[in-house]
Design a protein around this motif. Structure first.
Motif, PDB file in Angstrom:
ATOM      1  N   SER A  14       0.837  -1.208   0.000  1.00 54.13           N
ATOM      2  CA  SER A  14       0.000   0.000   0.000  1.00 54.13           C
ATOM      3  C   SER A  14       0.870   1.256   0.000  1.00 54.13           C
ATOM      4  O   SER A  14       0.570   2.230  -0.698  1.00 54.13           O
ATOM      5  CB  SER A  14      -0.943  -0.001   1.204  1.00 54.13           C
ATOM      6  OG  SER A  14      -0.183  -0.217   2.392  1.00 54.13           O
TER       7      SER A  14
ATOM      8  N   LEU B 261       2.311   1.706  -3.504  1.00 52.46           N
ATOM      9  CA  LEU B 261       1.337   2.279  -4.442  1.00 52.46           C
ATOM     10  C   LEU B 261       1.115   3.762  -4.171  1.00 52.46           C
ATOM     11  O   LEU B 261       1.014   4.568  -5.105  1.00 52.46           O
ATOM     12  CB  LEU B 261       0.008   1.512  -4.335  1.00 52.46           C
ATOM     13  CG  LEU B 261      -0.008   0.124  -4.947  1.00 52.46           C
ATOM     14  CD1 LEU B 261      -1.273  -0.628  -4.546  1.00 52.46           C
ATOM     15  CD2 LEU B 261       0.102   0.192  -6.457  1.00 52.46           C
ATOM     16  N   LEU B 262       1.075   4.114  -2.900  1.00 48.76           N
ATOM     17  CA  LEU B 262       0.904   5.524  -2.538  1.00 48.76           C
ATOM     18  C   LEU B 262       2.098   6.351  -3.015  1.00 48.76           C
ATOM     19  O   LEU B 262       1.945   7.457  -3.552  1.00 48.76           O
ATOM     20  CB  LEU B 262       0.725   5.661  -1.022  1.00 48.76           C
ATOM     21  CG  LEU B 262       0.422   7.065  -0.502  1.00 48.76           C
ATOM     22  CD1 LEU B 262      -0.906   7.574  -1.068  1.00 48.76           C
ATOM     23  CD2 LEU B 262       0.400   7.090   1.028  1.00 48.76           C
TER      24      LEU B 262
ATOM     25  N   PHE C 195       1.820   6.938  -6.652  1.00 50.26           N
ATOM     26  CA  PHE C 195       0.808   7.977  -6.922  1.00 50.26           C
ATOM     27  C   PHE C 195       1.388   9.375  -6.720  1.00 50.26           C
ATOM     28  O   PHE C 195       1.272  10.254  -7.580  1.00 50.26           O
ATOM     29  CB  PHE C 195      -0.405   7.738  -6.020  1.00 50.26           C
ATOM     30  CG  PHE C 195      -1.482   8.751  -6.179  1.00 50.26           C
ATOM     31  CD1 PHE C 195      -1.637   9.790  -5.267  1.00 50.26           C
ATOM     32  CD2 PHE C 195      -2.379   8.686  -7.241  1.00 50.26           C
ATOM     33  CE1 PHE C 195      -2.633  10.730  -5.419  1.00 50.26           C
ATOM     34  CE2 PHE C 195      -3.377   9.618  -7.397  1.00 50.26           C
ATOM     35  CZ  PHE C 195      -3.508  10.652  -6.479  1.00 50.26           C
TER      36      PHE C 195
ATOM     37  N   GLY D 226      -1.824  13.759 -13.432  1.00 46.14           N
ATOM     38  CA  GLY D 226      -2.599  12.532 -13.255  1.00 46.14           C
ATOM     39  C   GLY D 226      -2.168  11.416 -14.204  1.00 46.14           C
ATOM     40  O   GLY D 226      -2.344  10.231 -13.884  1.00 46.14           O
ATOM     41  N   ILE D 227      -1.589  11.779 -15.337  1.00 48.73           N
ATOM     42  CA  ILE D 227      -1.203  10.766 -16.332  1.00 48.73           C
ATOM     43  C   ILE D 227      -0.084   9.888 -15.779  1.00 48.73           C
ATOM     44  O   ILE D 227      -0.164   8.646 -15.814  1.00 48.73           O
ATOM     45  CB  ILE D 227      -0.743  11.433 -17.648  1.00 48.73           C
ATOM     46  CG1 ILE D 227      -1.877  12.235 -18.278  1.00 48.73           C
ATOM     47  CG2 ILE D 227      -0.168  10.405 -18.607  1.00 48.73           C
ATOM     48  CD1 ILE D 227      -2.923  11.410 -18.991  1.00 48.73           C
TER      49      ILE D 227
ATOM     50  N   SER E 167       0.867   9.476 -12.634  1.00 47.20           N
ATOM     51  CA  SER E 167       0.456   8.718 -11.439  1.00 47.20           C
ATOM     52  C   SER E 167      -0.384   7.520 -11.853  1.00 47.20           C
ATOM     53  O   SER E 167      -0.250   6.425 -11.287  1.00 47.20           O
ATOM     54  CB  SER E 167      -0.298   9.609 -10.458  1.00 47.20           C
ATOM     55  OG  SER E 167      -1.407  10.192 -11.085  1.00 47.20           O
ATOM     56  N   LEU E 168      -1.218   7.692 -12.861  1.00 45.46           N
ATOM     57  CA  LEU E 168      -2.021   6.574 -13.386  1.00 45.46           C
ATOM     58  C   LEU E 168      -1.106   5.469 -13.898  1.00 45.46           C
ATOM     59  O   LEU E 168      -1.314   4.278 -13.613  1.00 45.46           O
ATOM     60  CB  LEU E 168      -2.920   7.090 -14.509  1.00 45.46           C
ATOM     61  CG  LEU E 168      -3.993   6.165 -15.038  1.00 45.46           C
ATOM     62  CD1 LEU E 168      -5.083   5.979 -14.001  1.00 45.46           C
ATOM     63  CD2 LEU E 168      -4.602   6.724 -16.320  1.00 45.46           C
TER      64      LEU E 168
ATOM     65  N   VAL F 116       1.066   3.826 -10.874  1.00 45.41           N
ATOM     66  CA  VAL F 116       0.222   2.982 -10.008  1.00 45.41           C
ATOM     67  C   VAL F 116      -0.117   1.675 -10.733  1.00 45.41           C
ATOM     68  O   VAL F 116      -0.044   0.586 -10.142  1.00 45.41           O
ATOM     69  CB  VAL F 116      -1.054   3.755  -9.589  1.00 45.41           C
ATOM     70  CG1 VAL F 116      -2.113   2.832  -9.054  1.00 45.41           C
ATOM     71  CG2 VAL F 116      -0.717   4.823  -8.562  1.00 45.41           C
ATOM     72  N   SER F 117      -0.452   1.798 -12.025  1.00 51.20           N
ATOM     73  CA  SER F 117      -0.782   0.593 -12.817  1.00 51.20           C
ATOM     74  C   SER F 117       0.439  -0.304 -12.944  1.00 51.20           C
ATOM     75  O   SER F 117       0.337  -1.532 -12.814  1.00 51.20           O
ATOM     76  CB  SER F 117      -1.280   0.998 -14.202  1.00 51.20           C
ATOM     77  OG  SER F 117      -2.351   1.891 -14.099  1.00 51.20           O
TER      78      SER F 117
ATOM     79  N   PHE G 158       1.114  -2.078  -9.720  1.00 52.69           N
ATOM     80  CA  PHE G 158       0.084  -3.091  -9.445  1.00 52.69           C
ATOM     81  C   PHE G 158       0.340  -4.343 -10.272  1.00 52.69           C
ATOM     82  O   PHE G 158       0.186  -5.468  -9.773  1.00 52.69           O
ATOM     83  CB  PHE G 158      -1.308  -2.527  -9.721  1.00 52.69           C
ATOM     84  CG  PHE G 158      -2.406  -3.483  -9.412  1.00 52.69           C
ATOM     85  CD1 PHE G 158      -3.129  -4.108 -10.424  1.00 52.69           C
ATOM     86  CD2 PHE G 158      -2.708  -3.802  -8.091  1.00 52.69           C
ATOM     87  CE1 PHE G 158      -4.139  -5.018 -10.122  1.00 52.69           C
ATOM     88  CE2 PHE G 158      -3.717  -4.712  -7.786  1.00 52.69           C
ATOM     89  CZ  PHE G 158      -4.434  -5.319  -8.809  1.00 52.69           C
TER      90      PHE G 158
ATOM     91  N   LEU H 273       3.172  -6.156  -8.696  1.00 52.38           N
ATOM     92  CA  LEU H 273       2.714  -6.840  -7.482  1.00 52.38           C
ATOM     93  C   LEU H 273       1.891  -8.075  -7.832  1.00 52.38           C
ATOM     94  O   LEU H 273       1.921  -9.078  -7.108  1.00 52.38           O
ATOM     95  CB  LEU H 273       1.879  -5.878  -6.623  1.00 52.38           C
ATOM     96  CG  LEU H 273       2.660  -4.755  -5.947  1.00 52.38           C
ATOM     97  CD1 LEU H 273       1.717  -3.693  -5.389  1.00 52.38           C
ATOM     98  CD2 LEU H 273       3.538  -5.306  -4.824  1.00 52.38           C
TER      99      LEU H 273
END
Lengths: 134, 264
Positions: A36, A39-40, A43, A58-59, A61-62, A65-66, A69, A72
């Motif tokens: 977690s 991921l934070l 971001f 936002g691009i 960070s998107l 994060v992806s 993930f 992971l």
């Protein structure tokens, strides 16, 4: 400590180079700190990079994060805490990010950062360092 | 061994947050935040740049920027010249008299003997000459205002004597006056003229417009009629004199003239 490294990487990458030095650090964080938190961190890193490069917020960070993930998700199927996994994932992650950003010589930059990540992870594994997110 | 945790909910939250940030960002909500953060980070960025950028790279960048700056300054200067030319042409062709078909545009490229703040211009040099069909005696105008006459014409340059030159002298009349007041305009130098040889019986008025009367001879030398010379600013009338005089001020700012038109 990993937060400090990330901030320095963001500062250097948004000032004098287009090489995404923060991507290997984010991949390291998957191994070192709780999921977690990783991921934070991804971001926050994405938002900061977009702000400092005057990109669309936002691009990045998107994407980060992806990316994390997906990394992971492979934990159960593959041995993720190996330099080879780090190398391949870093290369693909950096290449994809640079392609999205429209940066020239993306392959060269991705290969360079992947090579550095490989060596750094080898060193980390041999010394078995465990820094924590502050 | 690391404790296994489910990262999916956390990922979904951050994923959706990123999308929301993209949507709100497109509305410009974060513009203030972006400016503030970048201002705050400017000093550390500059420090990183100074430390990590090799000196020769910086010097090359400075050299490149200097070259580019010089190139852009030239372009800007050329653009300003074109804008001035365009404006002068527009202004000139907006008037119906003199006819636009008989005008040759010429750029003012020099003021012989003019020292700003010390002397006033008496002559102009323009960039048109015999090769462009400009001849001695041709009239120079700006709009429907009289500038002067060509006194010397060379291949590609000509010298124009201004109406305020001491050697300038020609007949004039008061515009819009039915009694037909006429006189002689003489240049005084120092950007001044006076209207002389006006009969004492005539009633000169301040702010009246003075026009050329027309004094072309058989060879075509002289000024055509009805060109604006200036306006009367003061009148000198003494009963003991034969004639009365009036000081006339031109509407044209001669020291800042960039374009004139030659009547053909």
């Amino acid at each position: 400590m990993i937060l400090t490294f990330t901030l320095i990487a963001i500062l250097v990458s948004t000032t004098i180079t287009t090489i995404p030095i923060y991507i290997p650090i984010l991949l390291f964080s998957v191994v070192i700190i709780p999921k977690s938190n990783a991921l934070l961190l991804a971001f926050i890193t994405g938002v900061l990079v977009d702000i400092l490069t005057f990109g669309r917020i936002g691009i990045s960070s998107l994407y980060f994060v992806s990316l994390l993930f997906i990394a992971l998700s492979y934990e159960r199927k593959l041995e993720t805490e190996t330099p080879y996994f780090m190398f391949i994932f870093c290369f693909l992650g950096a290449l994809g990010y640079l392609w999205v950003q429209g940066v020239r010589f993306a392959v060269v930059q991705a290969a360079l950062i992947s090579a550095i990540t490989f060596l750094a992870f080898l060193t980390y594994k041999s010394r078995n360092l465990r820094p924590s997110l502050r | 061994m690391r404790r296994k945790e489910n990262s999916l909910p956390f990922f979904i939250v951050l994923f959706v947050s990123s999308i929301l940030i993209i949507l709100f960002g497109s509305l410009g909500i974060f513009n203030g935040l972006v400016s503030l953060l970048n201002k705050g980070i400017a000093l550390p960025k500059y420090a990183v740049l100074s430390v990590l950028t090799p000196k020769n790279v910086i010097e090359k960048k400075v050299s490149d920027l200097t070259t580019e700056n010089i190139r852009l300054s030239k372009l800007l200067s050329e653009r300003e010249r074109i804008l001035l030319e365009n404006k002068a042409l527009k202004d000139q062709f907006a008037v119906t008299s003199p006819s636009s078909q008989s005008l040759v545009p010429a750029r003012v490229i020099g003021y012989p003997g003019f020292v700003p703040g010390v002397t006033t211009p008496e002559y102009l040099v323009i960039d048109k000459g015999k090769n462009q069909n400009i001849n001695t005696g041709d009239t120079a105008v700006l709009g429907n205002n009289l500038v002067g006459r060509v006194i010397n014409s060379y291949d590609d340059f000509s010298k124009v004597e201004l109406v305020t030159n001491e050697k300038s002298s020609f007949t004039a009349k008061i515009g819009g006056d039915e009694s037909g007041i006429s006189g002689v305009i003489k240049g005084k130098g120092n950007n001044e003229m006076f209207l002389d040889n006006v009969l004492l019986t005539k009633n000169l008025k301040k702010d009246s417009t003075v026009l050329t009367k027309g004094d072309k001879n058989e060879k075509g030398f002289g000024y055509p009629p009805d060109l604006v010379i200036g306006k009367i600013v003061s009148i000198e009338k003494k009963p003991s004199d034969l004639f009365q005089k009036a000081n006339v001020k031109t509407f044209i700012d001669f020291p800042n003239l960039t374009y004139v038109f030659i009547l053909k």
